[in-house]
Scaffold this active site. Structure first.
Site, PDB file in Angstrom:
ATOM      1  N   CYS A 379      62.140 -56.155  92.974  1.00 42.86           N
ATOM      2  CA  CYS A 379      62.123 -54.699  93.173  1.00 42.86           C
ATOM      3  C   CYS A 379      63.166 -54.272  94.210  1.00 42.86           C
ATOM      4  CB  CYS A 379      60.714 -54.251  93.523  1.00 42.86           C
ATOM      5  SG  CYS A 379      60.428 -52.548  93.035  1.00 42.86           S
ATOM      6  N   HIS A 515      57.414 -56.407  89.435  1.00 39.63           N
ATOM      7  CA  HIS A 515      56.778 -57.342  90.375  1.00 39.63           C
ATOM      8  C   HIS A 515      56.119 -58.501  89.626  1.00 39.63           C
ATOM      9  CE1 HIS A 515      57.038 -55.012  94.157  1.00 39.63           C
ATOM     10  NE2 HIS A 515      57.101 -53.982  93.333  1.00 39.63           N
ATOM     11  N   GLU A 517      54.999 -61.169  90.735  1.00 33.53           N
ATOM     12  CA  GLU A 517      53.931 -61.839  91.496  1.00 33.53           C
ATOM     13  C   GLU A 517      52.536 -61.378  91.086  1.00 33.53           C
ATOM     14  OE1 GLU A 517      56.053 -59.616  92.652  1.00 33.53           O
ATOM     15  OE2 GLU A 517      55.331 -58.510  94.401  1.00 33.53           O
TER      16      GLU A 517
HETATM   17  N1  GLN Z   1      61.715 -48.673  97.643  1.00 34.97           N
HETATM   18  C1  GLN Z   1      62.118 -49.034  96.331  1.00 34.97           C
HETATM   19  C2  GLN Z   1      61.750 -47.979  95.309  1.00 34.97           C
HETATM   20  O1  GLN Z   1      60.938 -47.143  95.558  1.00 34.97           O
HETATM   21  C3  GLN Z   1      61.534 -50.374  95.931  1.00 34.97           C
HETATM   22  C4  GLN Z   1      60.038 -50.370  95.833  1.00 34.97           C
HETATM   23  C5  GLN Z   1      59.479 -51.763  95.757  1.00 34.97           C
HETATM   24  O2  GLN Z   1      60.127 -52.717  96.154  1.00 34.97           O
HETATM   25  N2  GLN Z   1      58.271 -51.893  95.298  1.00 34.97           N
HETATM   26  O3  GLN Z   1      62.278 -47.979  94.234  1.00 34.97           O
END
Ligand code: GLN
Length: 551
Positions: A379, A515, A517
């Site tokens: 992300c 994600h 994970e």
């Molecule tokens: N801050 C980034 C976004 O909002 C990544 C968010 C995250 O890593 N979950 O896109």
């Protein structure tokens, strides 16, 4: 109708109610029962989505996009049932629902009160989540005696009466060992059960967290003072070989039999925990070791990256590799440079928000890219990798994410409304967004390009992974990044959003917008984490002998 198993906690918090519930659920599942779990949290936030990971640990995201308590992550790692919006309720969410009904006039002019309206809402929520299962385990957050958990306890008391033999109560307590006196103390447990009984709940089972097995004599004493049958007063020892040993420990105590007997459940199978024994065996008897540097903002808070650290450990299971996690504050890299990455066999930048420490992450990624160190970006870790590549490889000076610098020269990452303009006009700016509820959340499908590392790892063309972010890869920069050697190997099904990037020239460099994970489990692992750890191992082996010797 599902049978209900309520799990409460007493004496102190952090006794591991979530893990004990999940582990019991795993045993019941292995006995052929269809099990689900529900977490009831006493705090007022409608969900933990807006809470800092420092305060509440990780925010776990379900398939259907609920931002939930991290215990739901434990549940999904221990049982096959998938969690959803129905599996986590907070005081805030319950009140929200009741207030919405009141505004709609559903209560027909009645006075809306904690009892019965709030308690009824809790009961309805529990019943809805339990529908279609043989057993629903309901864990109440907090500790018995807290003012704020009272409505939940009252609601489960009522459910206990309503369900009769089809409901039971398990209470987790602490039986401390006082070194100076060389004695085990049962008094806190007695008091905690007294507290529970004073609000009308008689526990059926006591799970006593303790360092050493509780003696027969002490069990008899606890049984006598608490009205719990002696055979249902159990030691819940600390798991010496990690959390995946807990199902075996609870099975040894015979907890599943007590639950099945008490609820009169029909089961035809004995427990088969061979999957779990295999997991524990692989964790205990490792043949290799790798160090993964995790460069983030909340690394010193144990629970802030719960699913991630678990997924890294799962990633080592296939190759019997112990995964050591070197938690690094990205701000330390900003201050001290990349020397703190010297011991890392692989580097990972996890999800995150906000500008603090962002440049440290970018530096860590540059170090991984330039020195052929396996890199996994998740992300924010993908967004930072795109920024790094744009700046240092493509010569796009001032490249950034608009989350970090709104008016940067090259917004390679931005809000979709900022870059997805039909005319290709990058100057478009969105309204400032509301922090709650504007994210891309939950599981979405992603198509993997043929011949890519991602496709090879997953072994299929379409995958489903969970998202939690606002910002996206800016397609206007796709060409220049690709020309310089970045592969855009995963896209949303309509082709508009970049979900995975890779660097084919690098031994192992992959970053994803979702994600992974959240979908990794100890029994199945996850292709990206398994691939990442095995790449770290392979690179470590191909390193000069002197370096290996110094590990
Ligand atoms: N801050 C980034 C976004 O909002 C990544 C968010 C995250 O890593 N979950 O896109």
């Amino acid at each position: 109708m599902a049978s209900l198993v309520f799990v409460t906690g007493g004496v102190v918090s952090s006794l591991g109610k979530g893990l004990s519930s999940a582990a019991l659920a795993a045993i019941l599942e292995s006995r052929g029962l269809k099990v689900t779990l529900v977490k009831l949290d006493p705090y007022i936030n409608v969900d933990p989505g807006t809470m800092s990971p420092f305060q509440h640990g990780e925010v776990y995201v379900t398939e259907d996009g609920a931002e939930t308590d991290l215990d739901l992550g434990h549940y999904e790692r221990f049982v096959r049932t998938r969690m959803s919006q129905l599996n986590n309720y907070t005081t805030g969410r319950i009140y929200n629902n009741v207030i919405a009904k009141e505004r709609r006039g559903d209560y027909l002019g009645g006075t809306v009160q904690v009892i019965p309206h709030i308690t009824d809402e809790i009961k309805e929520s529990v019943k809805k989540a339990a529908e279609g299962y043989d057993v629903a385990m309901i864990e109440i957050g907090g500790t018995v005696g807290d003012i704020e958990s009272l409505p939940f306890l009252e609601a489960i008391r009522q459910l206990g009466v309503e369900y009769g033999r089809d409901a039971m109560f398990i209470h987790l307590t602490l039986v401390p060992y006082i070194k100076a006196a060389n004695e085990t103390k049962t008094k806190p447990t007695q008091h905690s059960v007294k507290e529970l009984r004073s609000i009308g709940i008689q526990p059926d089972v006591l799970l006593c967290r303790c360092e050493n097995e509780i003696s027969e004599e002490e069990r008899a004493k606890i049984a006598l003072f608490t009205n719990v049958p002696k055979k249902a007063v159990m030691s819940a020892l600390d798991a010496r070989h990690g959390i995946y040993e807990i199902p075996m420990l609870l099975l040894e105590e015979g907890l599943d039999d007590i639950v099945i007997e008490r609820l009169g459940l029909e089961v035809t199978r004995d427990a088969d925990l061979s999957d779990w024994e295999e997991v524990v065996d692989r964790m205990r008897h490792t043949q290799h070791e790798v160090t993964v540097a995790m460069v983030g903002k909340y690394v010193n808070h144990a629970d802030a990256y719960k699913s991630l650290t678990e997924a890294l450990h799962h990633g080592g299971l296939r190759s019997r590799t112990k995964v050591k996690i070197l938690a690094l504050e990205s701000e330390d890299i900003e201050r001290e440079g990349v020397s703190c990455l010297a011991d890392a066999d692989a580097i990972l930048v996890p999800g995150g928000f906000g500008e603090r420490g962002f440049e440290g992450k970018v530096e860590a990624i540059r170090h991984a890219r330039e020195n052929n160190i396996p890199y996994l970006g998740i992300c924010f870790g993908m967004q930072a990798a795109v920024v790094e590549f744009a700046r240092n490889r493509c010569g796009l000076e001032g490249a950034n994410s608009t989350e970090i610098e709104r008016d940067c020269a090259h917004p390679v990452i931005g809000l979709i409304t900022e870059w997805l303009d039909a005319s290709g006009n990058l100057e478009v700016r969105s309204e400032d967004s509301d922090l709650g509820g504007t994210m891309r959340l939950g599981a979405q499908e992603c198509r993997l390009s043929e011949g890519s590392l991602a496709r090879q790892l997953y072994g299929r063309e379409v995958i489903r992974e969970r998202h939690r972010h606002r910002y996206e890869f800016n397609n206007h920069y796709a060409n220049v990044l690709e020309k310089n050697g970045m592969r855009l190997s995963g896209h949303s099904m309509d082709g508009t959003l970049v979900e995975i990037i890779e660097l084919p020239e690098h031994p192992w460099f992959l970053a994803c917008q979702f994600h992974p994970e959240f979908t990794s489990t100890p029994r199945d692992g996850h292709p990206l984490f398994t691939g990442f750890i095995e790449a770290a191992l392979a690179e470590q082996k191909s390193a000069p002998a002197a370096e290996v010797a110094s590990l």
